[in-house]
Write a protein that holds these residues in place. Structure first.
Motif, mmCIF file in Angstrom:
data_model
loop_
_atom_site.group_PDB
_atom_site.id
_atom_site.type_symbol
_atom_site.label_atom_id
_atom_site.label_comp_id
_atom_site.label_asym_id
_atom_site.label_seq_id
_atom_site.Cartn_x
_atom_site.Cartn_y
_atom_site.Cartn_z
ATOM 1 N N ALA A 36 0.834 -1.203 0.000
ATOM 2 C CA ALA A 36 0.000 0.000 0.000
ATOM 3 C C ALA A 36 0.867 1.252 0.000
ATOM 4 N N ALA A 37 2.011 1.156 0.692
ATOM 5 C CA ALA A 37 2.877 2.328 0.800
ATOM 6 C C ALA A 37 3.710 2.519 -0.459
ATOM 7 N N ALA A 38 3.978 1.396 -1.189
ATOM 8 C CA ALA A 38 4.840 1.509 -2.377
ATOM 9 C C ALA A 38 4.105 2.253 -3.475
ATOM 10 N N SER A 39 4.730 3.308 -3.956
ATOM 11 C CA SER A 39 4.110 4.111 -5.011
ATOM 12 C C SER A 39 4.617 3.668 -6.375
ATOM 13 N N GLU A 40 3.741 3.714 -7.347
ATOM 14 C CA GLU A 40 4.137 3.388 -8.726
ATOM 15 C C GLU A 40 4.322 4.651 -9.558
ATOM 16 N N ALA A 41 4.347 5.794 -8.881
ATOM 17 C CA ALA A 41 4.432 7.074 -9.603
ATOM 18 C C ALA A 41 5.671 7.149 -10.492
ATOM 19 N N LYS A 411 11.043 10.157 -7.431
ATOM 20 C CA LYS A 411 12.127 9.323 -6.909
ATOM 21 C C LYS A 411 11.821 7.870 -7.263
ATOM 22 N N THR A 412 12.841 7.086 -7.508
ATOM 23 C CA THR A 412 12.621 5.685 -7.901
ATOM 24 C C THR A 412 12.523 4.756 -6.686
ATOM 25 N N ASP A 413 12.521 5.326 -5.456
ATOM 26 C CA ASP A 413 12.508 4.482 -4.251
ATOM 27 C C ASP A 413 11.100 4.052 -3.836
ATOM 28 N N GLU A 414 10.128 4.242 -4.698
ATOM 29 C CA GLU A 414 8.736 3.856 -4.455
ATOM 30 C C GLU A 414 8.066 4.691 -3.372
ATOM 31 N N SER A 415 8.717 5.799 -2.986
ATOM 32 C CA SER A 415 8.118 6.664 -1.960
ATOM 33 C C SER A 415 7.010 7.536 -2.563
ATOM 34 N N PHE A 420 14.487 15.424 -6.581
ATOM 35 C CA PHE A 420 15.175 16.717 -6.674
ATOM 36 C C PHE A 420 15.552 16.953 -8.130
ATOM 37 N N ARG A 421 15.323 18.153 -8.568
ATOM 38 C CA ARG A 421 15.541 18.432 -9.987
ATOM 39 C C ARG A 421 16.781 19.282 -10.200
ATOM 40 N N PRO A 422 17.500 18.997 -11.280
ATOM 41 C CA PRO A 422 18.607 19.903 -11.622
ATOM 42 C C PRO A 422 18.031 21.230 -12.090
ATOM 43 N N GLU A 423 18.849 22.236 -12.048
ATOM 44 C CA GLU A 423 18.389 23.568 -12.439
ATOM 45 C C GLU A 423 19.285 24.105 -13.551
ATOM 46 N N ILE A 424 18.694 24.772 -14.496
ATOM 47 C CA ILE A 424 19.517 25.430 -15.517
ATOM 48 C C ILE A 424 19.921 26.791 -14.970
ATOM 49 N N ILE A 425 21.235 26.989 -14.823
ATOM 50 C CA ILE A 425 21.731 28.272 -14.312
ATOM 51 C C ILE A 425 21.945 29.240 -15.471
ATOM 52 N N ASP A 426 22.434 28.680 -16.583
ATOM 53 C CA ASP A 426 22.712 29.555 -17.725
ATOM 54 C C ASP A 426 22.432 28.815 -19.028
ATOM 55 N N ALA A 427 21.707 29.472 -19.910
ATOM 56 C CA ALA A 427 21.417 28.954 -21.252
ATOM 57 C C ALA A 427 21.269 30.165 -22.156
ATOM 58 N N PRO A 428 21.440 29.981 -23.466
ATOM 59 C CA PRO A 428 21.385 31.149 -24.357
ATOM 60 C C PRO A 428 20.062 31.908 -24.252
ATOM 61 N N THR A 429 20.158 33.227 -24.268
ATOM 62 C CA THR A 429 18.956 34.060 -24.272
ATOM 63 C C THR A 429 18.791 34.751 -25.623
ATOM 64 N N THR A 430 19.819 34.619 -26.460
ATOM 65 C CA THR A 430 19.714 35.185 -27.817
ATOM 66 C C THR A 430 19.335 34.064 -28.785
ATOM 67 N N GLU A 503 20.353 10.903 -12.231
ATOM 68 C CA GLU A 503 19.203 10.092 -11.771
ATOM 69 C C GLU A 503 18.086 10.048 -12.812
ATOM 70 N N GLY A 504 18.290 10.715 -13.942
ATOM 71 C CA GLY A 504 17.260 10.708 -14.991
ATOM 72 C C GLY A 504 16.111 11.655 -14.700
ATOM 73 N N VAL A 505 16.439 12.745 -13.978
ATOM 74 C CA VAL A 505 15.413 13.741 -13.638
ATOM 75 C C VAL A 505 15.687 15.009 -14.450
ATOM 76 N N PRO A 506 14.641 15.566 -15.088
ATOM 77 C CA PRO A 506 14.866 16.768 -15.893
ATOM 78 C C PRO A 506 14.733 18.054 -15.077
ATOM 79 N N SER A 507 15.367 19.087 -15.588
ATOM 80 C CA SER A 507 15.183 20.432 -15.028
ATOM 81 C C SER A 507 13.829 20.961 -15.482
ATOM 82 N N VAL A 508 13.434 22.089 -14.937
ATOM 83 C CA VAL A 508 12.398 22.892 -15.576
ATOM 84 C C VAL A 508 13.058 23.459 -16.832
#
Ligand code: CU
Length: 515
Positions: A36-41, A411-415, A420-430, A503-508
């Motif tokens: 019941a506690a294991a999530s399949e999300a 998270k892949t731990d079934e919780s 936690f997501r990585p963040e883009i600090i810098d990317a082209p704005t032009t 971990e295979g997690v995308p940024s925004v």
């Protein structure tokens, strides 16, 4: 003898049996609790709560500023977009304060119009829509309107299309122009005329003038034949820079939009689909198309010859009026619909995920409510998918939506907790050119970079979206990637740029402009 044999050993046996049973039951209870506690999300994703919408969002476009421009009904969920359009700011949440309901002062009813972003300005182009004749709806108009997200205004253009179009598709071409295909031109007037269809495409130049592709008229490619191919023709720019058209009946065409247009029919034909089943470009020159009887086909249009077909297996459910959305990782998510058309009897709440690497479908999370005719789904910059609407007409007036959180956000731990997501600090704005190297900086080591063209979705079809893996030569917090090779592969415009951690997690996503 019988009694003797049973008496003492039997008592012992019974005691032993009971204690084993108790032990078994308690282990079972504990494992049940654990289950019941294991999530399949992390495998199936998860839907957020149902939330209200001020209109039925039957047409939606993601704007370069990350907001969603939507239209389709009035604020009571009745057919007609002559009064209002809506801006939704997803980072502000799903409460009333996240929505702006603005008056449509153009006198155009954009109900069931065609739409695409204009690459150099980031404005939204809306072509055609509905008209009322003799107090009856579902006639067509040839109006052209442009929404400017910097002022939130919708302005009627002076240059109209040559043809009236209701249910047309507008495709962004490699040179920044738009080809407009299909739609109904006129509707049956009792005893006077028959329905007519806009079976001649036209092209809008960057300065707003229109050029009719008079030598490319076709009833099968985008008219009354081809399985009602006038109904939001399924069209994409192919890697050779022409339009590829997949008729609902399985016929396929190439349209060269130069001059007055040249249409070529391919010999290859695929199985029949319906106007109400989705297709999506999930990789350069590769289309996943849902056909009749839950079947799916891959149409590969990368070669210069005939399209190459292969099976994409069977879906678990028939998603008529459902949507197909390419996710930030290149998987395709199919949701909504019904096995019985625009009725609740066969409604499908379970969504499905298709993995292009394995060519396998898996049943994913279930929605709270049905998404039938006039529902839409759109990938958002945060990697979730908004799905909403349905109705006008239909069994439900769906003045609401739900947000789907794909497996990669957990998270892949079934919780069942969000990762936690990585963040883009810098990317082209032009503006970035094609085949151009550029750097991205993140707060975590980047292992993958993906690009998804911003969507324009309506009537089970998002013709604008397309997906790219951008190869990276090294990992690290700063990586250098190369933009897609040409405008034929990646038409000019706006793209969601996602970076992925180990971990295979995308940024925004950051929204970048290619041009
Ligand atoms: Cu419609």
């Amino acid at each position: 003898m019988f009694k003797l044999f049973l008496s003492a050993p039997r008592t012992w046996c019974l005691k032993y049996f009971i204690s084993v049973l108790v032990l078994f039951l308690s282990i079972h209870a504990v494992s049940n609790l654990a289950l019941a506690a294991a999530s399949e999300a992390h495998l199936k994703g998860k839907f957020g709560p149902l939330h209200d919408w001020p209109i039925i969002p039957l047409s939606m476009m993601l704007m370069p500023d990350g907001r969603v421009f939507a239209y389709g009904t009035d604020t009571d969920g009745n057919q007609g977009a002559k009064l209002h359009y809506v801006i939704w700011n997803p980072p502000a949440g799903t409460g009333a304060e996240a929505f702006k309901v603005l008056p449509n002062t153009t006198n155009t009813d954009t109900f069931c119009a065609g739409q695409a972003l204009i690459p150099n300005t980031g404005h939204a182009l809306i072509v055609g829509g509905d008209a009322v004749v003799n107090n009856k709806r579902n006639y067509a108009n040839n109006d052209v309107n442009i929404f400017d997200p910097t002022t939130d205004t919708l302005i009627r253009q002076t240059k109209s299309m040559a043809f009236k179009r209701w249910y047309a598709t507008a495709v962004t071409l490699p040179n920044g122009e738009h080809a407009v295909l299909g739609g109904r031109d006129d509707k049956f007037l009792e005893g006077v005329t028959e329905d007519t269809y806009s079976s001649t495409p036209e092209v809008r130049s960057i300065n707003g003038s229109w050029r009719v592709l008079s030598s490319a008229t076709s009833s099968i490619a985008y008219g009354e034949l081809g399985g009602a191919s006038w109904y939001y023709p399924r069209a994409w720019v192919n890697p050779q820079g022409n339009l590829f058209i997949l008729a609902h009946n399985g016929a396929m065409f190439k349209l060269d939009t130069r001059g007055t247009g040249t249409l070529t029919k391919y010999a290859t034909k695929t199985s029949s689909s319906r106007t109400i089943l989705p297709s999506v470009m999930y990789a350069p020159g590769r289309i996943l198309s849902i056909r009749r009887d839950r079947s799916a086909v891959i149409v590969n249009i990368n070669g210069t010859g005939e399209p190459v077909l292969s099976s994409a297996g069977l879906l678990a459910k028939d998603h008529q009026h459902g949507s197909a959305t390419v996710l930030a990782d290149g998987q395709v998510w199919v949701n909504g619909g019904s096995s019985t058309g625009n009725t609740l009897d066969g409604r499908v709440l379970e969504s499905e995920l298709w993995n292009p690497k394995t060519n396998r479908w898996t049943v994913a999370a279930s929605a709270t409510t049905a998404r039938l005719y006039h529902s839409t789904s759109l990938l958002l910059p945060d990697g979730t998918v908004f799905t909403g609407g349905g109705g006008a007409p239909g069994p439900l007036k769906q003045l609401n939506g739900e947000i789907y959180y794909p497996p990669y956000l957990f998270k892949t731990d079934e919780s069942g907790q969000l990762a936690f997501r990585p963040e883009i600090i810098d990317a082209p704005t032009t503006v970035i050119g094609w085949n151009q190297s550029f750097s991205i900086e993140s707060d975590e080591s980047i292992t993958r970079v993906t690009l998804v063209r911003v969507g324009a979705a309506t009537h089970t079809f998002d013709h604008e979206t397309r997906f790219f893996n951008l190869p990276i030569s090294q990992t690290g917090k700063i990586v250098t990637v190369k933009s897609p090779r040409t405008a034929k592969v990646a038409p000019p415009g706006f793209y969601l740029l996602f970076v992925w951690n180990a971990e295979g997690v995308p940024s925004v996503a950051k929204i970048i402009q290619i041009g």
